[in-house]
Design an enzyme around this catalytic site. Structure first.
Site, PDB file in Angstrom:
ATOM      1  N   ASP A   1       0.796 -24.905  26.497  1.00  0.00           N
ATOM      2  CA  ASP A   1       0.415 -25.670  27.685  1.00  0.00           C
ATOM      3  C   ASP A   1      -0.203 -26.985  27.201  1.00  0.00           C
ATOM      4  OD1 ASP A   1      -0.874 -26.732  29.887  1.00  0.00           O
ATOM      5  OD2 ASP A   1      -1.592 -24.799  30.637  1.00  0.00           O
ATOM      6  N   HIS A   2       0.515 -28.056  27.406  1.00  0.00           N
ATOM      7  CA  HIS A   2       0.076 -29.346  26.848  1.00  0.00           C
ATOM      8  C   HIS A   2      -1.141 -29.913  27.580  1.00  0.00           C
ATOM      9  CE1 HIS A   2       0.242 -32.641  24.236  1.00  0.00           C
ATOM     10  NE2 HIS A   2       1.506 -32.979  24.314  1.00  0.00           N
ATOM     11  N   ARG A   3      -1.562 -29.259  28.654  1.00  0.00           N
ATOM     12  CA  ARG A   3      -2.813 -29.698  29.293  1.00  0.00           C
ATOM     13  C   ARG A   3      -4.006 -29.296  28.433  1.00  0.00           C
ATOM     14  NH1 ARG A   3      -2.745 -26.656  34.775  1.00  0.00           N
ATOM     15  NH2 ARG A   3      -2.253 -25.026  33.286  1.00  0.00           N
TER      16      ARG A   3
ATOM     17  N   ILE B   1      -3.530 -27.815  24.993  1.00  0.00           N
ATOM     18  CA  ILE B   1      -3.218 -27.857  23.562  1.00  0.00           C
ATOM     19  C   ILE B   1      -2.500 -29.158  23.233  1.00  0.00           C
ATOM     20  CG2 ILE B   1      -1.957 -26.661  21.717  1.00  0.00           C
ATOM     21  CD1 ILE B   1      -3.621 -24.552  22.910  1.00  0.00           C
TER      22      ILE B   1
END
Ligand code: CAO
Length: 548
Positions: free
Chosen positions: A520-522, A524
């Site tokens: 989850d690029h939010r 990580i």
């Protein structure tokens, strides 16, 4: 029992109106204020409420008929004690005499309290009700230039929806109410800089009077008006965008129903005359939403503005059959769609050299048979993941529901995707960091069997920090797994293969395990993921590090 004839009440200026909705059947019970029928002028739609509690007998008009003030429109049967003493026409006259166009009322109230020579505070006219009612829509914004007759706000009681129109043309200086506020007669609504010729002190003639929602008259209760799409609403586009609902073409009974059911009327298509939204449209909308929710797993309806996938009749191309989805399959589909749409996914790839690990694992076979435990590469993956999570705790976080914080978990529980005939399930191996390979292998076997037999308890599928999805036994070079929210990372493992690897002087055959880490690029960043993957590859390539 008395038969009472209901007549068309004062129409607030309109000479004739059309009968557009006859919703009752003879014998229907009606309460006082229940809608009997709906009339429509070119400016407004009016619910005609029942003047008393009783039994609806018949309509005296047909849908599409044109009627004017005083015309008989319906009959109801009421108990004698409930019948008004006055004969009906007198009652109507009495009722209409009490009524007063809203605009005139607004002008009068406003004129009594000008803020300055060119400023005017528009106030709520006499709404025929001692109680305060809800502001359901603000139809203008500060700075808007509005014309006389434009709707400023919409009020709604449990009986009626009322447009409060501007009495003058001018600029909105201040709006002193907010959606959800409660307002009563005489309360301030908005401050204007008046540009119309009529001075605030001289009440403007009611150019487009809107019928007032007065207190119910004994026989012909005042109609309740709602703006049609064509009506006055000439407020600026920006204001319209903010208050799209103000342009909705629906009667008060429909608006009330929509509010009770939490339906946003701007989402509902009207099937009535000129696109008017009917009660049935609201009910059908709710049914559709509930059906979609129920079968959310296979929803093809567009959400968040995404165009829906068109329904195709496949039978035109050949023989077909409909196969019912299991509960798990429906849930999985809904969760996958939810996770895919909510999480900005990134997937990072690498290969781990598991040549030595595989030799070691095969060497455990005899002892495993004695223990009754089968050790597969999955046990090493889970053990290595636990150590990697400890070294990279950011992957054991979850996004806080408010988006302002993350939750750091200080336990290491790893979910394991299991392919079953009923669908995909994810049991969770608890406290992996405190377990060795034998214990983890036993857990894998136990949970996989329970999963395939449909015997997992809810608690055995909860509490994961991270998920492993291993397709190694099935095959494939790689895939991009979908994060199992609210977790933030998932490892997809494909089938290990012997590949030529350059060792600095020559190519050597090595057993390489393809890994795909979705996150989850939010929560990580790419750097975090790179460190996580490098650490994991190192542990898998040389499991002696697991003992350190
Ligand atoms: N590469 C090559 N072989 C592998 C492997 C890999 N990455 N992983 C396992 N294997 C082999 C093992 O060595 C073993 O073979 P041997 O008995 O000859 O040693 C065999 O595959 C074991 O397979 P298994 O499925 O019985 O056991 P497992 O521990 O490998 O996996 C489980 C357990 C539950 C993860 C697996 O059975 C499963 O259900 N996987 C599917 C997960 C899934 O569907 N993911 C997709 C989710 S999104 O749609």
């Amino acid at each position: 029992m008395t038969i009472q004839t209901v007549v068309v009440p004062d129409l607030g200026g309109a000479e004739t109106v059309e009968v557009i909705e006859l919703g009752l059947a003879p014998g229907d019970s009606v309460e006082v204020e229940d809608s009997l029928l709906v009339l429509e002028s070119d400016k407004a739609t009016m619910d005609i409420p029942s003047p008393a509690t009783g039994v609806f007998t018949k309509y005296l008009v047909e849908e599409g008929a044109t009627v004017s003030v005083g015309d008989p429109i319906a009959e109801i049967e009421i108990a004698d004690e409930a019948a008004p003493e006055e004969p009906q026409p007198a009652a109507v006259e009495e009722a209409t005499a009490d009524e007063q166009p809203v605009e005139a009322a607004v002008a009068e109230v406003a004129a009594s309290s000008p803020a300055s020579a060119s400023e005017l505070m528009v106030q709520v006219p006499d709404i025929g009700n001692d109680d305060k009612v809800d502001v359901i829509e603000i139809c203008v914004a500060v700075g808007d230039e509005v014309s006389e007759g434009d709707t400023l706000v919409i009020l709604e009681s449990d009986k009626a929806t009322m447009d409060i129109p501007s009495t003058h043309s001018g600029k909105v200086l201040k709006i002193v109410v907010a959606e959800g506020d409660k307002l009563g007669t005489g309360d301030d609504v908005a401050l204007f800089e008046v540009t119309s010729e009529a001075a605030p002190a001289a009440p403007a003639a009611a150019a487009e009077p809107v019928p007032q929602a007065a207190a119910p008259a004994p026989v012909a209760a005042a109609p309740v008006a709602v703006a049609t799409p064509q009506q006055g609403s000439t407020a600026t586009d920006s204001a319209k965008e903010k208050t799209a609902g103000a342009d909705v073409y629906a009667g008060p009974a429909v608006r009330l129903l929509a509010r009770e059911l939490g339906v946003d009327l701007t989402q509902v298509s009207g099937t009535g005359p000129k696109g008017r939204i009917l009660k049935d449209d609201v009910s059908n909308f709710v049914k559709k939403v509930m059906q979609n929710k129920d079968s959310a797993a296979v929803s093809t309806a567009g959400g968040a503005g995404i165009p829906p996938i068109p329904a195709v009749d496949f039978s035109q191309f050949g023989e077909i059959e409909e196969v019912k989805l299991s509960k798990i399959q429906k849930l999985t589909a809904a969760n996958m769609q939810r996770n895919w749409l909510n999480i900005p996914h990134v997937t990072q790839f690498d290969d781990a050299d598991i040549t030595e690990q595989e030799d070691f694992r095969k060497g455990l076979k005899a002892e495993g048979e004695k223990r009754g435990v089968r050790v597969t590469p999955v046990a090493f993956l889970i053990k290595a993941l636990a150590a990697t999570l400890q070294a990279n705790p950011i992957f054991a976080r979850s996004m806080g529901a408010d988006g302002h914080h993350v939750v750091q978990k200080h336990y290491i529980n790893i979910g394991m995707a299991v392919d079953t005939p009923r669908g995909l399930v994810v049991p969770v191996i608890k406290d992996v960091d405190q377990k060795g390979i034998w214990e983890i292998s036993a857990d894998i076997m136990d949970l996989a069997v329970k999963a395939r037999d449909g015997k997992l308890k809810p608690a055995e599928m909860q509490g994961g920090c991270f998920t492993l999805s291993s397709l190694g036994a099935i095959g494939g070079n790689g895939f991009t797994p979908i994060v199992n929210a609210p977790e933030v990372g998932i490892l997809g493992v494909s089938k290990s293969q012997i590949k030529p690897v350059w060792n600095g002087s020559e190519f050597v055959p090595r057993l390489m395990l393809p890994l795909a880490l979705s996150y989850d690029h939010r929560v990580i960043n790419g750097g975090d993921a790179g460190r996580f993957m490098t650490h994991l590859v190192k542990l898998l390539s040389d499991i002696r590090h697991l003992a350190l």
